[in-house]
Scaffold this motif. Structure first.
Motif, mmCIF file in Angstrom:
data_model
loop_
_atom_site.group_PDB
_atom_site.id
_atom_site.type_symbol
_atom_site.label_atom_id
_atom_site.label_comp_id
_atom_site.label_asym_id
_atom_site.label_seq_id
_atom_site.Cartn_x
_atom_site.Cartn_y
_atom_site.Cartn_z
ATOM 1 N N GLY A 21 0.787 -1.302 -0.244
ATOM 2 C CA GLY A 21 0.025 -0.048 0.155
ATOM 3 C C GLY A 21 0.759 1.394 0.104
ATOM 4 N N PRO A 22 0.183 2.456 0.079
ATOM 5 C CA PRO A 22 0.943 3.712 -0.058
ATOM 6 C C PRO A 22 1.876 3.705 1.432
ATOM 7 N N SER A 23 2.878 4.551 1.157
ATOM 8 C CA SER A 23 3.888 4.783 2.342
ATOM 9 C C SER A 23 3.288 5.811 3.368
ATOM 10 N N LEU A 24 3.592 5.801 4.400
ATOM 11 C CA LEU A 24 3.473 6.765 5.389
ATOM 12 C C LEU A 24 3.299 8.197 4.993
ATOM 13 N N ILE A 25 4.431 8.823 4.215
ATOM 14 C CA ILE A 25 4.283 10.084 3.896
ATOM 15 C C ILE A 25 3.327 10.277 2.695
ATOM 16 N N GLU A 26 3.193 9.348 1.875
ATOM 17 C CA GLU A 26 1.752 9.420 0.725
ATOM 18 C C GLU A 26 0.481 9.641 1.354
ATOM 19 N N ARG A 27 0.512 8.806 2.537
ATOM 20 C CA ARG A 27 -0.788 8.950 3.281
ATOM 21 C C ARG A 27 -0.902 10.312 3.965
ATOM 22 N N ALA A 28 0.197 10.503 4.504
ATOM 23 C CA ALA A 28 0.136 11.998 5.031
ATOM 24 C C ALA A 28 -0.061 13.139 3.942
ATOM 25 N N THR A 29 0.503 13.056 3.043
ATOM 26 C CA THR A 29 0.229 14.005 1.784
ATOM 27 C C THR A 29 -1.216 13.979 1.277
ATOM 28 N N ARG A 30 -1.667 12.819 1.370
ATOM 29 C CA ARG A 30 -3.243 12.755 0.687
ATOM 30 C C ARG A 30 -4.122 13.479 1.975
ATOM 31 N N THR A 31 -3.710 13.259 3.211
ATOM 32 C CA THR A 31 -4.504 14.067 4.098
ATOM 33 C C THR A 31 -4.124 15.486 4.168
ATOM 34 N N ALA A 32 -2.994 15.776 4.155
ATOM 35 C CA ALA A 32 -2.572 17.184 4.057
ATOM 36 C C ALA A 32 -3.383 18.037 3.041
ATOM 37 N N SER A 33 -3.526 17.273 1.786
ATOM 38 C CA SER A 33 -4.157 17.931 0.754
ATOM 39 C C SER A 33 -5.707 18.350 1.165
ATOM 40 N N VAL A 34 -6.280 17.507 1.476
ATOM 41 C CA VAL A 34 -7.873 17.633 2.144
ATOM 42 C C VAL A 34 -7.685 18.837 3.372
ATOM 43 N N ALA A 35 -6.803 18.632 4.279
ATOM 44 C CA ALA A 35 -6.545 19.615 5.432
ATOM 45 C C ALA A 35 -6.223 21.025 4.884
ATOM 46 N N ALA A 36 -5.670 21.161 3.811
ATOM 47 C CA ALA A 36 -5.245 22.483 3.258
ATOM 48 C C ALA A 36 -6.346 23.037 2.763
ATOM 49 N N ALA A 37 -7.304 22.448 1.849
ATOM 50 C CA ALA A 37 -8.417 22.793 1.387
ATOM 51 C C ALA A 37 -9.557 23.527 2.341
ATOM 52 N N ASP A 38 -9.446 22.848 3.694
ATOM 53 C CA ASP A 38 -10.477 23.330 4.388
ATOM 54 C C ASP A 38 -9.650 24.104 5.532
ATOM 55 N N ALA A 39 -8.763 24.318 5.779
ATOM 56 C CA ALA A 39 -7.837 25.119 6.706
ATOM 57 C C ALA A 39 -8.375 26.498 6.908
ATOM 58 N N ASP A 40 -8.640 27.218 5.941
ATOM 59 C CA ASP A 40 -9.215 28.452 6.083
ATOM 60 C C ASP A 40 -10.500 28.445 6.623
ATOM 61 N N GLY A 41 -11.487 27.593 6.447
ATOM 62 C CA GLY A 41 -12.886 27.568 6.940
ATOM 63 C C GLY A 41 -12.810 27.126 8.645
ATOM 64 N N VAL A 42 -11.832 26.115 8.787
ATOM 65 C CA VAL A 42 -11.578 25.397 9.854
ATOM 66 C C VAL A 42 -11.143 26.763 10.899
ATOM 67 N N ASP A 43 -10.032 27.711 10.696
ATOM 68 C CA ASP A 43 -9.747 28.889 11.407
ATOM 69 C C ASP A 43 -10.731 29.746 11.475
ATOM 70 N N ARG A 44 -11.546 30.031 10.423
ATOM 71 C CA ARG A 44 -12.624 31.159 10.487
ATOM 72 C C ARG A 44 -13.584 30.811 11.221
ATOM 73 N N ASP A 45 -14.057 29.679 11.356
ATOM 74 C CA ASP A 45 -15.280 29.251 12.266
ATOM 75 C C ASP A 45 -14.965 28.402 13.315
ATOM 76 N N ALA A 46 -13.699 28.385 13.722
ATOM 77 C CA ALA A 46 -12.987 27.687 15.063
ATOM 78 C C ALA A 46 -13.729 26.366 15.068
ATOM 79 N N ARG A 47 -13.816 25.466 14.071
ATOM 80 C CA ARG A 47 -14.436 24.222 13.872
ATOM 81 C C ARG A 47 -13.164 23.281 14.031
ATOM 82 N N PHE A 48 -13.803 22.280 14.390
ATOM 83 C CA PHE A 48 -12.724 20.830 14.276
ATOM 84 C C PHE A 48 -12.711 20.374 12.775
ATOM 85 N N PRO A 49 -11.250 19.976 12.584
ATOM 86 C CA PRO A 49 -11.228 19.608 11.003
ATOM 87 C C PRO A 49 -11.896 18.301 10.699
ATOM 88 N N HIS A 50 -13.041 18.160 10.683
ATOM 89 C CA HIS A 50 -13.659 16.937 10.212
ATOM 90 C C HIS A 50 -13.055 16.459 8.987
#
Length: 405
Positions: A21-50
């Motif tokens: 399967g994917p390496s750990l860093i590949e898994r982290a990079t995939r997760t980071a891509s999702v996190a980055a797309a939602d980061a401004d909304g998480v910050d603005r609304d002070a909401r958990f990064p679901h």
């Protein structure tokens, strides 16, 4: 039981879960891509990064350190800090939650061997991707986690606890909780134990909100924590050993890697700004380009500092005597102070590189979120408290006689 005995070893006859399967860093990079797309909304609304943690669960990142025999990847401290750095470049709140979770997981792994409940918790983290929260801040003690007011009350095979937890990061979203308390009602404040709890073992009543400058998605609200659970949720080892051997090293290494990720993200934006400015001005560097050089140098120092401490911990990881040495404890404790100051310095240089473009909140080079998030680092367990507590031990430590001592 010492750390060497407590750490679970990987059965080399079992196939690695990463082989096909994917390496750990590949898994982290995939997760980071999702996190980055939602980061401004998480910050603005002070909401958990679901969304980020849905992705992290899909990638099996929450149980990476769990030994293979319990369903995890058996990841090292190097793997985990790399993931924290990768997530920190995308969304600081996501990375800090992940760092705090892995610190608690490390305590369960390194000090729960042979205890049926702790081994069950390991399996649940690996199989069900449980997210573990931390409750260390209490009442008026601020960041002094080496003194507890609330005490465990023992009644046969069960224990209970009522704790004024002024901060429990992502407490409402967690699947379990790791908390500190006095060993018993008659125990001294420093005679502490650690408890690892499933969600059914406790209840939370919110007492404070979380309207802050940065790290808004960590949702670090205050709660009254009430615990009523089997006595096997209490670690047999005294907390002072867990604190020195696992809690502090993992926390400071993972937090620092998160802050380094934030700093790296700001340097990336500063670099993009300088390149664009140079292109549009016929190759002439912008007035504040010198700050970009300073930002790169500061980031290099930060990464080198973390790398040196990672190597130091890896060498001593299974050696109880080395972990308890004055030199190691001083170094790993002061890592938090040095890394937090360097991270803030790096982001400030990056912002000054971009000038108004970095200061604005509505442009491609904005660094407002990065600055607000990283400013939490010196006050998360206040640097002044750490330096004051470390004064005596650093005075006792000798001055090296050569560059490589």
């Amino acid at each position: 039981m010492n750390v060497r005995e407590a750490v679970l070893t990987v059965d080399e006859t079992q196939p690695s879960l990463l082989e096909h399967g994917p390496s750990l860093i590949e898994r982290a990079t995939r997760t980071a891509s999702v996190a980055a797309a939602d980061a401004d909304g998480v910050d603005r609304d002070a909401r958990f990064p679901h969304k980020a943690f849905d992705a992290a669960r899909d990638q099996k990142l929450l149980g990476v350190m769990i030994p293979v025999e319990f369903g995890g990847f058996g990841a090292s401290i190097y793997d985990v800090t790399d993931i924290c750095y990768t997530l920190g470049r995308a969304c600081a709140s996501t990375a800090m939650i992940y760092a705090m979770h892995q610190t608690k997981v490390a305590c369960v792994i390194r000090h729960g061997h042979g205890i049926p409940w702790m081994e069950t918790m390991m399996r649940r983290v690996a199989r069900d991707q449980w997210l573990l929260a931390s409750s260390t801040t209490e009442g008026q003690n601020g960041g002094n986690i080496r003194a507890s007011a609330a005490a465990v009350d023992h009644a046969g095979d069960t224990v209970s606890l009522v704790r004024d937890a002024t901060v429990i990061s992502y407490g409402a979203q967690a699947d379990g909780l790791v908390t500190i308390a006095r060993r018993a009602t008659e125990a001294a404040a420093s005679d502490q134990v650690l408890l690892a709890l499933a969600k059914d073992d406790y209840s939370l009543k919110q007492t404070q909100g979380w309207e802050t400058l940065g790290m808004r998605g960590t949702c670090s609200t205050g709660f009254e924590l009430k615990v009523d659970c089997p006595a096997d949720r209490v670690f047999p080892e005294a907390y002072d050993k867990i604190h020195a051997q696992t809690m502090t090293p993992f926390a400071h290494l993972c937090w620092s890697s998160t802050w380094a990720g934030i700093a790296a993200a700001s340097v990336t934006r500063a670099q993009a700004f300088v390149r664009k400015a140079a292109r549009t001005s016929g190759g002439q560097m912008p007035p504040a380009a010198a700050h970009f050089t300073a930002a790169k140098m500061s980031l290099a120092k930060l990464r080198a500092l973390i790398a040196a401490n990672l190597d130091g911990f890896a060498r001593a990881e299974h050696d109880e005597r080395a972990l308890g040495s004055l030199d190691f404890q001083s170094s790993i404790t002061l890592l938090k102070v040095q890394a937090s100051e360097l991270a803030v310095e790096t982001v400030m240089h990056a912002m000054r590189t971009a000038g108004l473009s970095g200061y604005r909140n509505d442009g491609e080079f904005t660094m407002g979120r990065h600055l607000r998030d990283v400013l939490s680092s010196p006050i998360m367990i206040n640097n002044d408290r750490i330096l004051a507590n470390a004064a005596t031990s650093t005075l006792m430590s000798g001055v090296p006689t050569s560059l490589r001592d």
